[in-house]
Design an enzyme around this catalytic site. Sequence first.
Site, PDB file in Angstrom:
ATOM      1  N   LEU A 347       0.876  -1.083   0.199  1.00 44.10           N
ATOM      2  CA  LEU A 347       0.161   0.070   0.126  1.00 44.10           C
ATOM      3  C   LEU A 347       0.953   1.177   0.045  1.00 44.10           C
ATOM      4  O   LEU A 347       0.451   2.283  -0.486  1.00 44.10           O
ATOM      5  CB  LEU A 347      -0.963   0.023   1.244  1.00 44.10           C
ATOM      6  CG  LEU A 347      -1.828  -0.969   1.450  1.00 44.10           C
ATOM      7  CD1 LEU A 347      -2.630  -1.150   2.600  1.00 44.10           C
ATOM      8  CD2 LEU A 347      -2.764  -0.699   0.304  1.00 44.10           C
ATOM      9  N   GLY A 350       4.886   3.317   4.835  1.00 40.91           N
ATOM     10  CA  GLY A 350       4.475   4.083   5.926  1.00 40.91           C
ATOM     11  C   GLY A 350       5.445   4.728   6.777  1.00 40.91           C
ATOM     12  O   GLY A 350       6.460   3.953   6.575  1.00 40.91           O
ATOM     13  N   GLY A 351       5.125   5.574   7.743  1.00 41.54           N
ATOM     14  CA  GLY A 351       6.308   5.988   8.840  1.00 41.54           C
ATOM     15  C   GLY A 351       6.869   4.428   9.139  1.00 41.54           C
ATOM     16  O   GLY A 351       6.426   3.806   9.694  1.00 41.54           O
ATOM     17  N   PHE A 352       8.202   4.433   9.178  1.00 39.85           N
ATOM     18  CA  PHE A 352       9.052   3.520   9.628  1.00 39.85           C
ATOM     19  C   PHE A 352       8.877   1.960   8.930  1.00 39.85           C
ATOM     20  O   PHE A 352       9.835   1.136   9.183  1.00 39.85           O
ATOM     21  CB  PHE A 352       8.796   3.116  10.966  1.00 39.85           C
ATOM     22  CG  PHE A 352       8.742   4.398  11.856  1.00 39.85           C
ATOM     23  CD1 PHE A 352       9.560   5.314  11.887  1.00 39.85           C
ATOM     24  CD2 PHE A 352       7.351   4.698  12.587  1.00 39.85           C
ATOM     25  CE1 PHE A 352       9.479   6.248  12.516  1.00 39.85           C
ATOM     26  CE2 PHE A 352       7.419   5.848  13.330  1.00 39.85           C
ATOM     27  CZ  PHE A 352       8.453   6.712  13.259  1.00 39.85           C
ATOM     28  N   VAL A 355       3.830  -0.766   4.051  1.00 38.75           N
ATOM     29  CA  VAL A 355       2.266  -1.226   4.498  1.00 38.75           C
ATOM     30  C   VAL A 355       1.885  -2.187   3.583  1.00 38.75           C
ATOM     31  O   VAL A 355       1.986  -1.710   2.333  1.00 38.75           O
ATOM     32  CB  VAL A 355       1.669  -0.299   5.030  1.00 38.75           C
ATOM     33  CG1 VAL A 355       0.176  -0.612   5.398  1.00 38.75           C
ATOM     34  CG2 VAL A 355       2.139   0.823   5.907  1.00 38.75           C
ATOM     35  N   LYS A 370       1.567  -3.680   8.872  1.00 42.49           N
ATOM     36  CA  LYS A 370       2.827  -2.621   8.577  1.00 42.49           C
ATOM     37  C   LYS A 370       4.200  -3.571   9.155  1.00 42.49           C
ATOM     38  O   LYS A 370       4.014  -4.054  10.339  1.00 42.49           O
ATOM     39  CB  LYS A 370       2.650  -1.618   9.372  1.00 42.49           C
ATOM     40  CG  LYS A 370       3.815  -0.575   9.641  1.00 42.49           C
ATOM     41  CD  LYS A 370       3.618   0.772  10.298  1.00 42.49           C
ATOM     42  CE  LYS A 370       2.819   1.592   9.459  1.00 42.49           C
ATOM     43  NZ  LYS A 370       2.962   3.058   9.539  1.00 42.49           N
ATOM     44  N   ASP A 466       4.448  12.022  15.107  1.00 46.77           N
ATOM     45  CA  ASP A 466       4.554  12.091  13.873  1.00 46.77           C
ATOM     46  C   ASP A 466       3.289  12.576  13.157  1.00 46.77           C
ATOM     47  O   ASP A 466       2.825  11.747  12.286  1.00 46.77           O
ATOM     48  CB  ASP A 466       5.365  10.928  13.249  1.00 46.77           C
ATOM     49  CG  ASP A 466       5.904  11.267  11.701  1.00 46.77           C
ATOM     50  OD1 ASP A 466       6.146  12.129  11.318  1.00 46.77           O
ATOM     51  OD2 ASP A 466       6.001   9.930  11.379  1.00 46.77           O
TER      52      ASP A 466
END
Length: 687
Positions: A347, A350-352, A355, A370, A466
């Site tokens: 997808l 994503g942060g870190f 996903v 994630k 964040d």
Amino acid sequence: MAERLLLFWIFFVLSTPARSQLDEFFFNGFKGADSNMSLNGASEIQDNGILRLTNESQRVLGHAFYPRRIQFKNSTNGKAFSFSTAFAFAIVPQYATLGGHGLAFTISPTKEFPGALPSNYLGLLNASDVGNFSNHILAVEFDTVQDFEFGDIKDNHVGIDIDSLVSNKSVPAAYFDGNNSKQDLNLQSGQVIQAWIKYDAQNNRLDVKLSPSSVKPRYTLLSFEVDLSSILQESMYVGFSSSTGLLASSHYIMGWSFQMNGEAKSLNLDKLPALPGPKENHLGPIIGVSVSGSLLMILGIGLSVYLVRKIKNADGVEVWELDVGPHRFSYQELKKATRGFRDKELLGFGGFGRVYKGTLSNSNTQVAVKRISHESKQGLREFMSEIASIGRLRHRNLVQLLGWCRRRGDLLLVYDFMPNGSLDKCLFDDPETILSWEQRFKIIKGAAAGLLYLHEEWEQTVIHRDIKAGNVLVDSELNGRLGDFGLAKLYEHGSNPSTTTVVGTLGYLAPELTRTGKPTTSSDVYAFGALLLEVACGRRPIEPKALPEELFLVDWVWEKWRAGAILEVVDPRFGGEFNEHEAVVVLKLGLMCSYNSPKARPTMRQVVRYLEGEVPLPEAVEAPDAYDEKKVGAGGSELEDYLHSYPTSSNYEKVSMQSSVGDDKDADLEAGRSTSPLSLPSRGDAR
Ligand SMILES: *[C@@H]1O[C@H](CO)[C@@H](O)[C@H](O)[C@H]1NC(C)=O
Ligand SMILES: *[C@@H]1O[C@H](CO)[C@@H](O)[C@H](O)[C@H]1NC(C)=O
Ligand SMILES: *[C@@H]1O[C@H](CO)[C@@H](O)[C@H](O)[C@H]1NC(C)=O
Ligand SMILES: *[C@@H]1O[C@H](CO)[C@@H](O)[C@H](O)[C@H]1NC(C)=O
Ligand SMILES: *[C@@H]1O[C@H](CO)[C@@H](O)[C@H](O)[C@H]1NC(C)=O
Ligand SMILES: *[C@@H]1O[C@H](CO)[C@@H](O)[C@H](O)[C@H]1NC(C)=O
Ligand SMILES: *[C@@H]1O[C@H](CO)[C@@H](O)[C@H](O)[C@H]1NC(C)=O
Ligand SMILES: *[C@@H]1O[C@H](CO)[C@@H](O)[C@H](O)[C@H]1NC(C)=O
């Protein structure tokens, strides 16, 4: 008489410092010289004899000092001696043209630097002692990042620093070739560069020369008039300090010579240990063997591959994991749900982490998985204890965490699937339909309610850390929901506790964060303010494609506000169809949340009240002091975070990534780098 003789002898011994031996040394490579260097941080002497100060990890420090103190001043009259040094170094950035930060030849009263910061502080100082003349530090920096906070002239530069990281004098990196003509020199090209530093006590002058060869150039690159007598102490340590930031480089020293009261010998670069080339491909011989090998051997290999796979896939449940709250998925279950984490199910980043979209086979529920890789097992383990509480957070404006799974260094978090993706995507990713004002206003109010819950309405305060459009997800009813809450914390665990780690995305980072590194509810509010402006204007907080005066959204909105033309900033894609009153509330509130002083910003409770129209906003958005003293984008680390957010984070989806940073001019703008062409790496460029 004998006593006097003895006294005289003692005096003689004491006053003749054992100088002659100690204040000159020569390292042609550092092989077996472990005892001759004091190392700390990430620094190490490699088997090939190269001293490596930092590796490609983020935010590490590396120090290497000559182990004994050296007499730098005449004890009778306190005058600094002349000295000279030559050393060979190489800086190999993590990505072809993007690395950080630099290294510094350092003369210091200590060889350990407790509390020193990485990144732009080069492992030498921190925010509280920078510029303090009781540091007694002289550094010659070879820096590859332009830091605005310290007034760096450009990215690729050499500077002389006294007790500070604001250079007393600096020049772009260059050298004089055999014809005495000046040539540019890229410090982070990975090639070996020799530096000569010489202090002439007679003329009170410090000179620096550079060359990519063994021959010392005739002309000096950087010359600074200074009497070091008041800066240096009588005996000092001498060595190197270096650090990385969110972007990393490996810093190497291949050889080093030093001479007190004389001319240090130049190094012959050909005689130094060479940096290993790119990693060799070991596949060739293996294939050769197995092809020529017997059937038995093939079977053997097959069996071991099978075994290795089996071991690799084992979840390896540890006792402590059994206590953790939310549902624990098995790895196989998630692997199946995401069809083996295949790229088609991706997808976004994503942060870190990545996903993936997934479908749980037993319930047919759609989920988002994630996948976070974390190099520090310790950090992961500490974070697991947080998961229990994150799993208990429940609010209709939060993306629900359904469960988790750990497999070796990977943490997998399973969330509700949000079919409409992130707000960032809805606003910028060539959406088919433009979100109307009503829809946006509803999403904003939802996100505000979610953040208020985190800050004030749960049993303990949760700081999001964040907040950005990419972390506001939009559900099928177009409600705004916050994602990734609490996750930023993962990145604070396991890092050196004495260094600050700023997690966040440039443009949303409160100015105090880059100084203190300490996230607060006010820094969340700041980020939320940037989000408010972003949604109303339909523009990212920092827009590289904009005119320079419009680069920083908040500055631009502020200008228009002062000019009494605030509605001019509203997203033109509405075609003029929006609620003017609500738009003014959102913009005004966005400015108030962006105040420089954390105390001047509203709380989330106030933000929600203003948005819901329960309380009218104050008439004037004044407090220009609170706003004006801020210079957006002043911190090098902020810029870095921004840069960093491109290669790894996501919320700037791939498409918009390319379109917004496609050419070098734009990239230079963002990076604040004036000259060197800067091409942003794709993930594949990582060495
Ligand atoms: C390094 O230390 C060893 C033993 O401590 C000594 O023999 C050698 O001379 C030293 N080398 C240099 C270059 O100082
Ligand atoms: C770099 O050095 C640090 C500190 O010694 C260490 O924790 C980290 O694992 C190293 N990273 C790599 C990629 O070797
Ligand atoms: C130190 O200074 C004194 C007085 O100026 C001078 O006589 C002496 O030679 C100096 N010592 C060294 C080692 O330069
Ligand atoms: C800054 O560095 C100094 C000296 O290294 C240290 O004593 C001090 O505690 C550090 N301050 C912070 C805030 O880390
Ligand atoms: C400079 O450092 C010294 C010693 O650490 C300290 O006493 C002094 O207050 C500092 N000065 C400033 C201006 O911070
Ligand atoms: C170096 O710069 C600082 C300010 O950044 C200044 O206070 C100091 O006097 C300078 N030192 C010299 C020797 O010029
Ligand atoms: C110096 O100049 C001469 C003549 O212009 C040229 O042939 C030579 O390559 C130059 N040497 C260097 C080191 O650039
Ligand atoms: C959001 O999802 C709904 C239902 O899934 C869909 O009809 C709508 O077009 C989506 N809106 C956006 C902006 O993607």
